[in-house]
Design an enzyme around this catalytic site. Structure first.
Site, mmCIF file in Angstrom:
data_model
loop_
_atom_site.group_PDB
_atom_site.id
_atom_site.type_symbol
_atom_site.label_atom_id
_atom_site.label_comp_id
_atom_site.label_asym_id
_atom_site.label_seq_id
_atom_site.Cartn_x
_atom_site.Cartn_y
_atom_site.Cartn_z
ATOM 1 N N THR A 107 1.861 4.036 1.485
ATOM 2 C CA THR A 107 2.618 5.328 2.785
ATOM 3 C C THR A 107 3.182 3.958 3.223
ATOM 4 O OG1 THR A 107 0.683 6.342 2.851
ATOM 5 C CG2 THR A 107 2.364 6.278 5.405
ATOM 6 N N CYS A 108 2.647 2.523 3.219
ATOM 7 C CA CYS A 108 3.333 1.583 3.784
ATOM 8 C C CYS A 108 5.054 1.397 3.059
ATOM 9 C CB CYS A 108 2.590 0.122 4.245
ATOM 10 S SG CYS A 108 0.930 0.649 5.050
ATOM 11 N N SER A 109 4.288 0.704 1.777
ATOM 12 C CA SER A 109 5.485 0.825 0.678
ATOM 13 C C SER A 109 6.595 2.467 0.470
ATOM 14 C CB SER A 109 5.007 0.433 -0.475
ATOM 15 O OG SER A 109 4.821 -0.550 -0.240
ATOM 16 N N THR B 292 0.979 -0.871 0.156
ATOM 17 C CA THR B 292 -0.342 -0.356 0.254
ATOM 18 C C THR B 292 0.918 1.098 -0.566
ATOM 19 O OG1 THR B 292 -0.022 0.012 2.467
ATOM 20 C CG2 THR B 292 -1.818 -1.439 1.211
#
Length: 161
Positions: free
Chosen positions: A47-49, A45
């Site tokens: 922000t996560c990546s 996703t």
């Protein structure tokens, strides 16, 4: 009830891929160690990546220099976590853990209902620091934010540790 500073990490099995799918329990991950665990709502996703995992990869050696192990967890299957780790060039010692059924997330009291976005039950974005299985610091993000669970924030909080 949400886990708090001073609480023990609950005993729940998680999964990872090494030589095939491996079940690993939380006492194995936390007991007798200094550990930072950060959790993301979903692998791959935005922000996560783009920010969360890359920050811990970038600062991984700083945590290691302090004798701190780093664990990444998401409510995804272990194959997704392995692929995500490979795509992000995660060092082997930074463990990519799958909480596929959100059992650990629920035990921590940090679940998030992302059904409105087609993602089902997930983990809230958070980071915690534990020593010998006891939570010493806990940072849980407000919905939609990315501030207190970053690698940089955790390193600031652990200054002198």
């Amino acid at each position: 009830m949400t886990i708090q500073v001073g609480d023990r990490i609950p005993e729940v099995p998680l999964q990872r891929i090494r030589e095939g799918v491996e079940i690993i329990d939380t006492p194995t991950l936390f007991d007798g160690k200094k550990v930072v665990l950060f959790a993301v709502p979903g692998a791959f996703t935005p922000t996560c990546s783009e920010r969360h995992l890359p920050g811990f990869v970038q600062h991984f050696e700083e945590f290691q220099a302090r004798g701190i192990e780093v664990l990444c967890m998401s409510v995804n299957d272990p194959f997704v976590m392995q692929a995500w780790g490979q795509s992000q060039h995660v060092p082997d010692a930074l463990l990519m853990l799958a909480d596929g059924n959100a059992d650990f997330t629920r035990a921590l009291g940090l679940e998030l209902d992302a059904s409105a976005y087609g993602m089902g039950k997930r983990s809230r974005r958070f980071a915690l620091y534990a020593e010998n299985g006891t939570v010493k610091k806990l940072f849980v993000e407000a919905p939609g934010e990315f501030k207190v669970s970053s690698a940089e924030h955790m390193l600031e909080e652990l200054a002198g540790t």
